[in-house]
Design a protein around this motif. Structure first.
Motif, PDB file in Angstrom:
ATOM      1  N   ASN A   1       0.802  -1.237   0.000  1.00 61.17           N
ATOM      2  CA  ASN A   1       0.000   0.000   0.000  1.00 61.17           C
ATOM      3  C   ASN A   1       0.831   1.280   0.000  1.00 61.17           C
ATOM      4  O   ASN A   1       0.297   2.358   0.255  1.00 61.17           O
ATOM      5  N   GLN A   2       2.113   1.189  -0.295  1.00 63.47           N
ATOM      6  CA  GLN A   2       2.992   2.355  -0.324  1.00 63.47           C
ATOM      7  C   GLN A   2       3.556   2.536  -1.734  1.00 63.47           C
ATOM      8  O   GLN A   2       3.866   1.564  -2.415  1.00 63.47           O
ATOM      9  N   VAL A   3       3.706   3.796  -2.137  1.00 67.45           N
ATOM     10  CA  VAL A   3       4.286   4.119  -3.443  1.00 67.45           C
ATOM     11  C   VAL A   3       5.772   4.392  -3.251  1.00 67.45           C
ATOM     12  O   VAL A   3       6.165   5.125  -2.336  1.00 67.45           O
ATOM     13  N   TYR A   4       6.572   3.807  -4.132  1.00 69.00           N
ATOM     14  CA  TYR A   4       8.020   4.018  -4.119  1.00 69.00           C
ATOM     15  C   TYR A   4       8.443   4.591  -5.465  1.00 69.00           C
ATOM     16  O   TYR A   4       8.073   4.073  -6.519  1.00 69.00           O
ATOM     17  N   ILE A   5       9.205   5.666  -5.404  1.00 69.25           N
ATOM     18  CA  ILE A   5       9.767   6.302  -6.588  1.00 69.25           C
ATOM     19  C   ILE A   5      11.268   6.097  -6.521  1.00 69.25           C
ATOM     20  O   ILE A   5      11.914   6.552  -5.571  1.00 69.25           O
ATOM     21  N   ASN A   6      11.815   5.410  -7.519  1.00 69.62           N
ATOM     22  CA  ASN A   6      13.255   5.106  -7.542  1.00 69.62           C
ATOM     23  C   ASN A   6      13.716   4.515  -6.203  1.00 69.62           C
ATOM     24  O   ASN A   6      14.778   4.852  -5.687  1.00 69.62           O
ATOM     25  N   GLY A   7      12.877   3.672  -5.624  1.00 68.15           N
ATOM     26  CA  GLY A   7      13.210   2.982  -4.383  1.00 68.15           C
ATOM     27  C   GLY A   7      12.943   3.759  -3.106  1.00 68.15           C
ATOM     28  O   GLY A   7      13.075   3.220  -2.013  1.00 68.15           O
ATOM     29  N   GLN A   8      12.526   5.025  -3.217  1.00 63.02           N
ATOM     30  CA  GLN A   8      12.257   5.862  -2.051  1.00 63.02           C
ATOM     31  C   GLN A   8      10.745   5.978  -1.827  1.00 63.02           C
ATOM     32  O   GLN A   8       9.999   6.279  -2.769  1.00 63.02           O
ATOM     33  N   GLN A   9      10.305   5.776  -0.594  1.00 65.56           N
ATOM     34  CA  GLN A   9       8.883   5.861  -0.290  1.00 65.56           C
ATOM     35  C   GLN A   9       8.388   7.290  -0.460  1.00 65.56           C
ATOM     36  O   GLN A   9       9.011   8.237   0.004  1.00 65.56           O
ATOM     37  N   LEU A  10       7.248   7.415  -1.131  1.00 62.12           N
ATOM     38  CA  LEU A  10       6.625   8.718  -1.346  1.00 62.12           C
ATOM     39  C   LEU A  10       5.703   9.032  -0.174  1.00 62.12           C
ATOM     40  O   LEU A  10       4.888   8.205   0.219  1.00 62.12           O
ATOM     41  N   LYS A  11       5.834  10.213   0.400  1.00 63.12           N
ATOM     42  CA  LYS A  11       4.957  10.657   1.489  1.00 63.12           C
ATOM     43  C   LYS A  11       3.664  11.187   0.885  1.00 63.12           C
ATOM     44  O   LYS A  11       3.695  12.094   0.054  1.00 63.12           O
TER      45      LYS A  11
ATOM     46  N   SER B   1       0.041  12.305   2.349  1.00 58.44           N
ATOM     47  CA  SER B   1      -0.932  12.541   3.417  1.00 58.44           C
ATOM     48  C   SER B   1      -2.363  12.613   2.889  1.00 58.44           C
ATOM     49  O   SER B   1      -3.312  12.538   3.659  1.00 58.44           O
ATOM     50  N   TYR B   2      -2.550  12.763   1.602  1.00 54.78           N
ATOM     51  CA  TYR B   2      -3.855  12.958   0.981  1.00 54.78           C
ATOM     52  C   TYR B   2      -4.555  11.648   0.610  1.00 54.78           C
ATOM     53  O   TYR B   2      -5.699  11.663   0.198  1.00 54.78           O
ATOM     54  N   VAL B   3      -3.897  10.513   0.743  1.00 57.00           N
ATOM     55  CA  VAL B   3      -4.436   9.242   0.261  1.00 57.00           C
ATOM     56  C   VAL B   3      -5.449   8.661   1.231  1.00 57.00           C
ATOM     57  O   VAL B   3      -5.235   8.649   2.436  1.00 57.00           O
ATOM     58  N   VAL B   4      -6.555   8.154   0.682  1.00 55.24           N
ATOM     59  CA  VAL B   4      -7.541   7.413   1.465  1.00 55.24           C
ATOM     60  C   VAL B   4      -7.049   5.979   1.565  1.00 55.24           C
ATOM     61  O   VAL B   4      -6.804   5.331   0.555  1.00 55.24           O
ATOM     62  N   ARG B   5      -6.896   5.489   2.757  1.00 57.60           N
ATOM     63  CA  ARG B   5      -6.412   4.122   2.962  1.00 57.60           C
ATOM     64  C   ARG B   5      -7.525   3.276   3.581  1.00 57.60           C
ATOM     65  O   ARG B   5      -7.414   2.787   4.686  1.00 57.60           O
ATOM     66  N   ASN B   6      -8.609   3.110   2.828  1.00 59.69           N
ATOM     67  CA  ASN B   6      -9.734   2.350   3.353  1.00 59.69           C
ATOM     68  C   ASN B   6      -9.662   0.861   3.023  1.00 59.69           C
ATOM     69  O   ASN B   6     -10.327   0.064   3.652  1.00 59.69           O
ATOM     70  N   LYS B   7      -8.867   0.492   2.044  1.00 62.76           N
ATOM     71  CA  LYS B   7      -8.700  -0.911   1.651  1.00 62.76           C
ATOM     72  C   LYS B   7      -7.282  -1.118   1.153  1.00 62.76           C
ATOM     73  O   LYS B   7      -6.641  -0.187   0.672  1.00 62.76           O
ATOM     74  N   ASP B   8      -6.836  -2.375   1.235  1.00 63.43           N
ATOM     75  CA  ASP B   8      -5.540  -2.699   0.648  1.00 63.43           C
ATOM     76  C   ASP B   8      -5.651  -2.657  -0.865  1.00 63.43           C
ATOM     77  O   ASP B   8      -6.692  -2.986  -1.444  1.00 63.43           O
ATOM     78  N   ILE B   9      -4.580  -2.233  -1.498  1.00 64.53           N
ATOM     79  CA  ILE B   9      -4.532  -2.238  -2.958  1.00 64.53           C
ATOM     80  C   ILE B   9      -3.447  -3.219  -3.393  1.00 64.53           C
ATOM     81  O   ILE B   9      -2.485  -3.447  -2.665  1.00 64.53           O
ATOM     82  N   PRO B  10      -3.614  -3.801  -4.579  1.00 66.98           N
ATOM     83  CA  PRO B  10      -2.618  -4.769  -5.048  1.00 66.98           C
ATOM     84  C   PRO B  10      -1.259  -4.116  -5.305  1.00 66.98           C
ATOM     85  O   PRO B  10      -1.176  -2.941  -5.661  1.00 66.98           O
ATOM     86  N   ASP B  11      -0.210  -4.896  -5.119  1.00 64.11           N
ATOM     87  CA  ASP B  11       1.129  -4.432  -5.468  1.00 64.11           C
ATOM     88  C   ASP B  11       1.191  -4.198  -6.971  1.00 64.11           C
ATOM     89  O   ASP B  11       0.434  -4.801  -7.751  1.00 64.11           O
ATOM     90  N   PHE B  12       2.087  -3.310  -7.387  1.00 67.55           N
ATOM     91  CA  PHE B  12       2.202  -2.938  -8.799  1.00 67.55           C
ATOM     92  C   PHE B  12       3.658  -2.654  -9.114  1.00 67.55           C
ATOM     93  O   PHE B  12       4.359  -2.012  -8.340  1.00 67.55           O
ATOM     94  N   GLY B  13       4.092  -3.100 -10.289  1.00 65.94           N
ATOM     95  CA  GLY B  13       5.420  -2.747 -10.772  1.00 65.94           C
ATOM     96  C   GLY B  13       6.520  -3.612 -10.206  1.00 65.94           C
ATOM     97  O   GLY B  13       6.253  -4.677  -9.678  1.00 65.94           O
ATOM     98  N   PRO B  14       7.724  -3.140 -10.299  1.00 66.70           N
ATOM     99  CA  PRO B  14       8.139  -1.801 -10.741  1.00 66.70           C
ATOM    100  C   PRO B  14       8.090  -1.639 -12.265  1.00 66.70           C
ATOM    101  O   PRO B  14       8.272  -2.593 -13.001  1.00 66.70           O
ATOM    102  N   ILE B  15       7.835  -0.390 -12.677  1.00 59.91           N
ATOM    103  CA  ILE B  15       7.920  -0.037 -14.093  1.00 59.91           C
ATOM    104  C   ILE B  15       8.693   1.274 -14.214  1.00 59.91           C
ATOM    105  O   ILE B  15       8.688   2.099 -13.303  1.00 59.91           O
ATOM    106  N   LYS B  16       9.356   1.427 -15.349  1.00 62.47           N
ATOM    107  CA  LYS B  16      10.062   2.685 -15.646  1.00 62.47           C
ATOM    108  C   LYS B  16       9.140   3.524 -16.527  1.00 62.47           C
ATOM    109  O   LYS B  16       8.606   3.037 -17.521  1.00 62.47           O
ATOM    110  N   ILE B  17       8.961   4.781 -16.147  1.00 62.89           N
ATOM    111  CA  ILE B  17       8.081   5.683 -16.885  1.00 62.89           C
ATOM    112  C   ILE B  17       8.831   6.215 -18.107  1.00 62.89           C
ATOM    113  O   ILE B  17       9.956   6.707 -17.994  1.00 62.89           O
ATOM    114  N   SER B  18       8.185   6.099 -19.253  1.00 67.37           N
ATOM    115  CA  SER B  18       8.795   6.539 -20.511  1.00 67.37           C
ATOM    116  C   SER B  18       8.953   8.062 -20.549  1.00 67.37           C
ATOM    117  O   SER B  18       8.231   8.782 -19.856  1.00 67.37           O
ATOM    118  N   PRO B  19       9.882   8.526 -21.396  1.00 62.51           N
ATOM    119  CA  PRO B  19      10.001   9.984 -21.578  1.00 62.51           C
ATOM    120  C   PRO B  19       8.672  10.553 -22.083  1.00 62.51           C
ATOM    121  O   PRO B  19       7.930   9.890 -22.797  1.00 62.51           O
TER     122      PRO B  19
END
Length: 157
Positions: A93-103, A105-123
């Motif tokens: 349930n946490q977002v990581y950008i280049n391996g660093q956890q993104l803070k 505070s605005y996210v609703v955490r009412n349910k678990d979400i599936p893991d995703f990635g990692p993927i590299k974002i295209s130019p």
């Protein structure tokens, strides 16, 4: 015509001209945008109207944008989470950008979400997520968003 009546008409004409110029200026750079759905709640509310600053310049992480989806030919409103060239991953349930956890505070955490990635974002693309992740159809489903599809940023929320 008396002097005071003439002065009044000049002031009135100037005020109308100024109002027309301000109206034209506003709609050159801004527009009203109605949010449909709850994927951005509690930040943005379903049915409410916000101001959209047109354009794609100066985009940064955590900006809320409106964009066009060619997948279903609809407009969406989501938050930019990943920028071009970054690697994004969602785990526990946490977002990581280049391996660093993104803070986020605005996210609703009412349910678990599936893991995703990692993927590299295209130019020239961004990765977007809704604040209410459990119900949001975002880049986890529709893929990264080409910057050219971005209509602008939601401001004043």
């Amino acid at each position: 015509m008396t002097f005071s009546r003439r002065k009044f008409l000049i002031i009135l004409g100037s005020a109308v001209l100024l109002a027309v110029l301000l109206f034209c200026f506003f709609f050159q750079y801004f527009k009203f945008f109605q949010v449909i759905g709850n994927s951005m709640s509690p930040t943005l509310k379903d049915g409410e109207i916000y101001i959209l600053q047109k354009g794609r310049s100066d985009l940064k992480r955590q900006d809320i944008i409106a964009f066009y989806s060619s997948k279903d030919e609809l407009n969406y409103v989501k938050r930019i989470v990943g920028l071009p060239g970054e690697t994004i991953e969602i785990k526990n349930n946490q977002v990581y950008i280049n391996g660093q956890q993104l803070k986020e505070s605005y996210v609703v955490r009412n349910k678990d979400i599936p893991d995703f990635g990692p993927i590299k974002i295209s130019p020239y693309q961004v990765f977007v997520l809704g604040d209410n992740r459990a119900i949001s159809e975002d880049s986890r489903v529709m893929g990264t968003i080409p910057i050219v599809f971005i209509k602008g940023k939601i401001i004043g929320y």
